[in-house]
Design an enzyme around this catalytic site. Structure first.
Site, PDB file in Angstrom:
ATOM      1  N   GLY A 188       0.780  -1.239   0.000  1.00  0.00           N
ATOM      2  CA  GLY A 188       0.000   0.000   0.000  1.00  0.00           C
ATOM      3  C   GLY A 188       0.806   1.281   0.000  1.00  0.00           C
ATOM      4  O   GLY A 188       0.372   2.295  -0.547  1.00  0.00           O
ATOM      5  N   ASP A 212       0.376   3.108   4.371  1.00  0.00           N
ATOM      6  CA  ASP A 212      -0.626   3.823   3.576  1.00  0.00           C
ATOM      7  C   ASP A 212      -1.710   4.440   4.441  1.00  0.00           C
ATOM      8  O   ASP A 212      -2.079   5.597   4.258  1.00  0.00           O
ATOM      9  CB  ASP A 212      -1.240   2.886   2.510  1.00  0.00           C
ATOM     10  CG  ASP A 212      -1.754   1.567   3.081  1.00  0.00           C
ATOM     11  OD1 ASP A 212      -1.655   1.339   4.304  1.00  0.00           O
ATOM     12  OD2 ASP A 212      -2.256   0.744   2.287  1.00  0.00           O
ATOM     13  N   ASP A 226      -5.832   2.831  10.388  1.00  0.00           N
ATOM     14  CA  ASP A 226      -7.262   2.577  10.576  1.00  0.00           C
ATOM     15  C   ASP A 226      -7.470   2.224  12.050  1.00  0.00           C
ATOM     16  O   ASP A 226      -7.670   3.114  12.866  1.00  0.00           O
ATOM     17  CB  ASP A 226      -7.685   1.474   9.610  1.00  0.00           C
ATOM     18  CG  ASP A 226      -9.175   1.176   9.641  1.00  0.00           C
ATOM     19  OD1 ASP A 226      -9.924   1.977  10.213  1.00  0.00           O
ATOM     20  OD2 ASP A 226      -9.589   0.143   9.085  1.00  0.00           O
ATOM     21  N   PHE A 269     -14.230   3.419   2.918  1.00  0.00           N
ATOM     22  CA  PHE A 269     -13.224   2.549   2.311  1.00  0.00           C
ATOM     23  C   PHE A 269     -12.667   3.230   1.071  1.00  0.00           C
ATOM     24  O   PHE A 269     -13.405   3.552   0.141  1.00  0.00           O
ATOM     25  CB  PHE A 269     -13.798   1.180   1.955  1.00  0.00           C
ATOM     26  CG  PHE A 269     -12.724   0.212   1.552  1.00  0.00           C
ATOM     27  CD1 PHE A 269     -11.982  -0.461   2.511  1.00  0.00           C
ATOM     28  CD2 PHE A 269     -12.413   0.026   0.210  1.00  0.00           C
ATOM     29  CE1 PHE A 269     -10.952  -1.322   2.142  1.00  0.00           C
ATOM     30  CE2 PHE A 269     -11.383  -0.837  -0.162  1.00  0.00           C
ATOM     31  CZ  PHE A 269     -10.653  -1.506   0.813  1.00  0.00           C
ATOM     32  N   ASP A 312      -5.589  -0.561  -2.254  1.00  0.00           N
ATOM     33  CA  ASP A 312      -6.260  -1.513  -3.154  1.00  0.00           C
ATOM     34  C   ASP A 312      -7.624  -1.957  -2.642  1.00  0.00           C
ATOM     35  O   ASP A 312      -7.960  -1.805  -1.470  1.00  0.00           O
ATOM     36  CB  ASP A 312      -5.404  -2.773  -3.301  1.00  0.00           C
ATOM     37  CG  ASP A 312      -5.457  -3.645  -2.042  1.00  0.00           C
ATOM     38  OD1 ASP A 312      -5.203  -3.119  -0.945  1.00  0.00           O
ATOM     39  OD2 ASP A 312      -5.799  -4.842  -2.151  1.00  0.00           O
ATOM     40  N   ARG A 354      -4.703   0.163  -7.225  1.00  0.00           N
ATOM     41  CA  ARG A 354      -3.537   0.811  -6.597  1.00  0.00           C
ATOM     42  C   ARG A 354      -2.945   1.890  -7.490  1.00  0.00           C
ATOM     43  O   ARG A 354      -2.295   2.821  -7.019  1.00  0.00           O
ATOM     44  CB  ARG A 354      -2.434  -0.219  -6.320  1.00  0.00           C
ATOM     45  CG  ARG A 354      -2.783  -1.249  -5.268  1.00  0.00           C
ATOM     46  CD  ARG A 354      -1.510  -1.975  -4.855  1.00  0.00           C
ATOM     47  NE  ARG A 354      -1.767  -3.254  -4.200  1.00  0.00           N
ATOM     48  CZ  ARG A 354      -2.026  -3.392  -2.889  1.00  0.00           C
ATOM     49  NH1 ARG A 354      -2.058  -2.344  -2.127  1.00  0.00           N
ATOM     50  NH2 ARG A 354      -2.229  -4.597  -2.378  1.00  0.00           N
TER      51      ARG A 354
HETATM   52  P1  5GP Z   1      -5.047  -1.103  10.712  1.00  0.00           P
HETATM   53  O1  5GP Z   1      -4.117  -2.184  11.162  1.00  0.00           O
HETATM   54  O2  5GP Z   1      -4.605   0.297  11.061  1.00  0.00           O
HETATM   55  O3  5GP Z   1      -6.479  -1.348  11.108  1.00  0.00           O
HETATM   56  O4  5GP Z   1      -5.146  -1.230   9.151  1.00  0.00           O
HETATM   57  C1  5GP Z   1      -4.212  -0.779   8.329  1.00  0.00           C
HETATM   58  C2  5GP Z   1      -4.282  -1.577   7.045  1.00  0.00           C
HETATM   59  O5  5GP Z   1      -5.650  -1.910   6.687  1.00  0.00           O
HETATM   60  C3  5GP Z   1      -3.757  -0.726   5.961  1.00  0.00           C
HETATM   61  O6  5GP Z   1      -2.373  -0.926   5.772  1.00  0.00           O
HETATM   62  C4  5GP Z   1      -4.582  -1.169   4.773  1.00  0.00           C
HETATM   63  O7  5GP Z   1      -3.945  -2.254   4.153  1.00  0.00           O
HETATM   64  C5  5GP Z   1      -5.887  -1.655   5.328  1.00  0.00           C
HETATM   65  N1  5GP Z   1      -6.967  -0.632   5.213  1.00  0.00           N
HETATM   66  C6  5GP Z   1      -7.604  -0.005   6.213  1.00  0.00           C
HETATM   67  N2  5GP Z   1      -8.522   0.860   5.748  1.00  0.00           N
HETATM   68  C7  5GP Z   1      -8.455   0.791   4.402  1.00  0.00           C
HETATM   69  C8  5GP Z   1      -9.160   1.478   3.333  1.00  0.00           C
HETATM   70  O8  5GP Z   1     -10.022   2.338   3.505  1.00  0.00           O
HETATM   71  N3  5GP Z   1      -8.815   1.124   2.070  1.00  0.00           N
HETATM   72  C9  5GP Z   1      -7.867   0.192   1.792  1.00  0.00           C
HETATM   73  N4  5GP Z   1      -7.618  -0.056   0.513  1.00  0.00           N
HETATM   74  N5  5GP Z   1      -7.175  -0.461   2.766  1.00  0.00           N
HETATM   75  C10 5GP Z   1      -7.469  -0.154   4.058  1.00  0.00           C
HETATM   76 MG    MG Z   2      -1.644  -2.281   4.038  1.00  0.00          MG
END
Ligand code: 5GP
Ligand code: MG
Length: 177
Positions: A38, A93, A96, A145, A152, A158
């Site tokens: 990402g 990237d 979340d 999202f 992606d 991407r």
């Molecule tokens: P976390 O561990 O902070 O919950 O999630 C981070 C990972 O979840 C990011 O590196 C990404 O791969 C994926 N992710 C979270 N939200 C999104 C989103 O809105 N779009 C996409 N494409 N990936 C996301």
């Molecule tokens: Mg990721």
């Protein structure tokens, strides 16, 4: 798809981050650890705006969210450089829940870098479940999202030069092959 951030906004955001990093690290050698896939596009744009000597190290982190082992993170580090005693910037990237950045940071700290900071392209407001926050955030976004600029859906989108909100109707119209 609804465009959330266009190319010119993104360019300005990356330049803002680069200016902060150029000030923070000045002539120190910076080792960037970039979480694949990402952060690939952000990495390519950012490093060309940096003025200090830069080393690039890639790792892959995949979570098993939605399966039995939800929240468990698998980190692949075959392309990881030696970071002990180094000034390290970890980039991803999107922040979340924050679990990815928190767990990868913890893993990097075991390798005893001289310093560790974190930067994310996007921060999803209000979604975090961890105590720590990234040191640098390029853009705050609402809880939707998003795809594009490295992000992606099912490994597609991407390459979009902008960031767009992916609605369920977009997936019906253009189902990933
Ligand atoms: P976390 O561990 O902070 O919950 O999630 C981070 C990972 O979840 C990011 O590196 C990404 O791969 C994926 N992710 C979270 N939200 C999104 C989103 O809105 N779009 C996409 N494409 N990936 C996301
Ligand atoms: Mg990721």
């Amino acid at each position: 798809m609804k465009i959330l951030l266009d190319e010119s906004e993104i360019r300005k955001g990356i330049h803002r981050l680069a200016a902060q990093l150029n000030g923070r690290y000045e002539h120190q050698t910076l080792t960037i650890v970039s979480i694949m896939t990402g952060s690939l596009v952000m990495l390519a744009d950012l490093i060309r705006c940096l003025e200090m000597p830069v080393r690039i190290s890639l790792i892959q982190a995949s979570s098993y969210r939605g399966t039995m082992t939800s929240g468990e993170l698998r980190i692949q580090d075959q392309m990881m450089l030696d970071i002990s005693g180094r000034d390290v910037l970890l980039i991803d990237d999107i922040f979340d829940t924050g679990k990815t950045l928190e767990q990868v940071s913890a893993r990097l700290l075991e390798l005893q870098p001289r310093s560790l900071q974190t930067a994310v392209f996007l921060n999803k407001s209000g979604q975090s479940v961890v105590a720590t926050r990234p040191d640098y955030v390029v853009f705050e976004i609402p809880n939707a999202f998003v795809v594009g600029y490295g992000l992606d859906y099912e490994d597609l989108y991407r390459n979009l030069p902008h960031v767009a909100i992916l609605e369920p109707s977009d997936i019906e119209k253009h189902p990933p092959i």
